[in-house]
Design a protein around this motif. Structure first.
Motif, mmCIF file in Angstrom:
data_model
loop_
_atom_site.group_PDB
_atom_site.id
_atom_site.type_symbol
_atom_site.label_atom_id
_atom_site.label_comp_id
_atom_site.label_asym_id
_atom_site.label_seq_id
_atom_site.Cartn_x
_atom_site.Cartn_y
_atom_site.Cartn_z
ATOM 1 N N ILE A 97 -5.280 -6.034 13.815
ATOM 2 C CA ILE A 97 -5.108 -5.449 12.483
ATOM 3 C C ILE A 97 -3.627 -5.451 12.100
ATOM 4 O O ILE A 97 -3.268 -5.802 10.974
ATOM 5 C CB ILE A 97 -5.693 -4.025 12.431
ATOM 6 C CG1 ILE A 97 -7.213 -4.087 12.596
ATOM 7 C CG2 ILE A 97 -5.308 -3.315 11.133
ATOM 8 C CD1 ILE A 97 -7.876 -2.755 12.755
ATOM 9 N N LEU A 98 -2.760 -5.108 13.047
ATOM 10 C CA LEU A 98 -1.330 -5.128 12.764
ATOM 11 C C LEU A 98 -0.827 -6.546 12.499
ATOM 12 O O LEU A 98 0.013 -6.752 11.623
ATOM 13 C CB LEU A 98 -0.553 -4.503 13.924
ATOM 14 C CG LEU A 98 -0.710 -3.001 14.102
ATOM 15 C CD1 LEU A 98 0.041 -2.526 15.335
ATOM 16 C CD2 LEU A 98 -0.228 -2.266 12.877
ATOM 17 N N VAL A 99 -1.336 -7.506 13.244
ATOM 18 C CA VAL A 99 -0.915 -8.888 13.029
ATOM 19 C C VAL A 99 -1.298 -9.349 11.626
ATOM 20 O O VAL A 99 -0.497 -9.970 10.922
ATOM 21 C CB VAL A 99 -1.530 -9.825 14.099
ATOM 22 C CG1 VAL A 99 -1.362 -11.276 13.722
ATOM 23 C CG2 VAL A 99 -0.891 -9.556 15.443
ATOM 24 N N ILE A 100 -2.508 -9.031 11.206
ATOM 25 C CA ILE A 100 -2.929 -9.404 9.856
ATOM 26 C C ILE A 100 -2.047 -8.706 8.819
ATOM 27 O O ILE A 100 -1.622 -9.315 7.837
ATOM 28 C CB ILE A 100 -4.419 -9.076 9.626
ATOM 29 C CG1 ILE A 100 -5.284 -9.994 10.482
ATOM 30 C CG2 ILE A 100 -4.789 -9.217 8.164
ATOM 31 C CD1 ILE A 100 -6.741 -9.630 10.489
ATOM 32 N N LYS A 101 -1.744 -7.455 9.062
ATOM 33 C CA LYS A 101 -0.888 -6.707 8.127
ATOM 34 C C LYS A 101 0.497 -7.343 8.048
ATOM 35 O O LYS A 101 1.045 -7.517 6.956
ATOM 36 C CB LYS A 101 -0.791 -5.246 8.582
ATOM 37 C CG LYS A 101 0.088 -4.381 7.732
ATOM 38 C CD LYS A 101 -0.520 -4.129 6.391
ATOM 39 C CE LYS A 101 0.328 -3.120 5.621
ATOM 40 N NZ LYS A 101 -0.079 -3.003 4.260
ATOM 41 N N PHE A 102 1.076 -7.723 9.187
ATOM 42 C CA PHE A 102 2.401 -8.335 9.185
ATOM 43 C C PHE A 102 2.384 -9.730 8.568
ATOM 44 O O PHE A 102 3.323 -10.120 7.884
ATOM 45 C CB PHE A 102 2.979 -8.395 10.593
ATOM 46 C CG PHE A 102 3.357 -7.049 11.153
ATOM 47 C CD1 PHE A 102 3.921 -6.073 10.355
ATOM 48 C CD2 PHE A 102 3.125 -6.752 12.475
ATOM 49 C CE1 PHE A 102 4.263 -4.830 10.860
ATOM 50 C CE2 PHE A 102 3.468 -5.518 12.996
ATOM 51 C CZ PHE A 102 4.037 -4.549 12.182
ATOM 52 N N GLY A 105 0.279 -8.871 4.704
ATOM 53 C CA GLY A 105 0.836 -7.750 3.977
ATOM 54 C C GLY A 105 -0.076 -7.060 2.991
ATOM 55 O O GLY A 105 0.381 -6.300 2.166
ATOM 56 N N SER A 106 -1.364 -7.277 3.057
ATOM 57 C CA SER A 106 -2.268 -6.682 2.081
ATOM 58 C C SER A 106 -3.391 -5.936 2.793
ATOM 59 O O SER A 106 -3.997 -6.461 3.721
ATOM 60 C CB SER A 106 -2.855 -7.780 1.193
ATOM 61 O OG SER A 106 -3.907 -7.274 0.426
ATOM 62 N N ASP A 107 -3.668 -4.734 2.328
ATOM 63 C CA ASP A 107 -4.767 -3.967 2.902
ATOM 64 C C ASP A 107 -6.113 -4.610 2.594
ATOM 65 O O ASP A 107 -7.040 -4.556 3.389
ATOM 66 C CB ASP A 107 -4.754 -2.530 2.382
ATOM 67 C CG ASP A 107 -3.551 -1.755 2.863
ATOM 68 O OD1 ASP A 107 -3.014 -2.117 3.933
ATOM 69 O OD2 ASP A 107 -3.146 -0.791 2.195
ATOM 70 N N VAL A 108 -6.211 -5.229 1.431
ATOM 71 C CA VAL A 108 -7.455 -5.891 1.035
ATOM 72 C C VAL A 108 -7.745 -7.045 1.990
ATOM 73 O O VAL A 108 -8.896 -7.267 2.388
ATOM 74 C CB VAL A 108 -7.370 -6.386 -0.429
ATOM 75 C CG1 VAL A 108 -8.594 -7.185 -0.810
ATOM 76 C CG2 VAL A 108 -7.176 -5.204 -1.363
ATOM 77 N N THR A 109 -6.713 -7.763 2.395
ATOM 78 C CA THR A 109 -6.887 -8.872 3.334
ATOM 79 C C THR A 109 -7.395 -8.367 4.675
ATOM 80 O O THR A 109 -8.261 -8.980 5.291
ATOM 81 C CB THR A 109 -5.553 -9.627 3.528
ATOM 82 O OG1 THR A 109 -5.042 -9.999 2.258
ATOM 83 C CG2 THR A 109 -5.735 -10.852 4.388
#
Length: 120
Positions: A97-102, A105-109
């Protein structure tokens, strides 16, 4: 699997600190070989990275077991193993989840990727 057999004989009587440092060396070798594979995409670098990850993963199991056996009295070990397992599984859950966020950068993603993974 081969490393399990070798480590069980080589690491008898080793301190937790020594096994942790060997584990850190495995991680550094993993990072170095993957970094080099970005510069020169050779198959041998990928194999070295895979071997280094296996080296680290096996050593992680060994030093976890040795640390718990050296620092925890026998009646408390099930609780300690439950905590170690919880933290390890929490890292497996939160890490992607952190990797996707970094990366995105989108919560929707993050939510869309999670729904996609759960659906598949």
């Amino acid at each position: 699997m081969g490393l399990d057999l070798v480590f069980s004989e080589i690491l008898i009587g080793s301190s937790v600190k020594k096994v942790i440092w060997l584990s850190v060396a495995g991680i550094l070798l993993f990072i170095l070989s993957l970094g080099l594979s970005l510069v020169k995409p050779w198959l041998i670098l990928l194999f070295i990275a895979m071997a280094a990850w296996g080296f680290y993963y096996d050593l992680f199991g060994f030093f976890s077991q040795q640390y718990v056996s050296e620092t925890t009295p026998l009646p408390s070990r099930p609780l300690v193993w439950a905590i170690v397992g919880f933290i390890k599984n929490l890292a497996y859950f939160v890490g992607p989840i952190l990797v996707i966020k970094f990366l995105f950068g989108s919560d929707v993603t993050i939510i869309a990727a999670s729904v996609f993974i759960l659906a598949v």
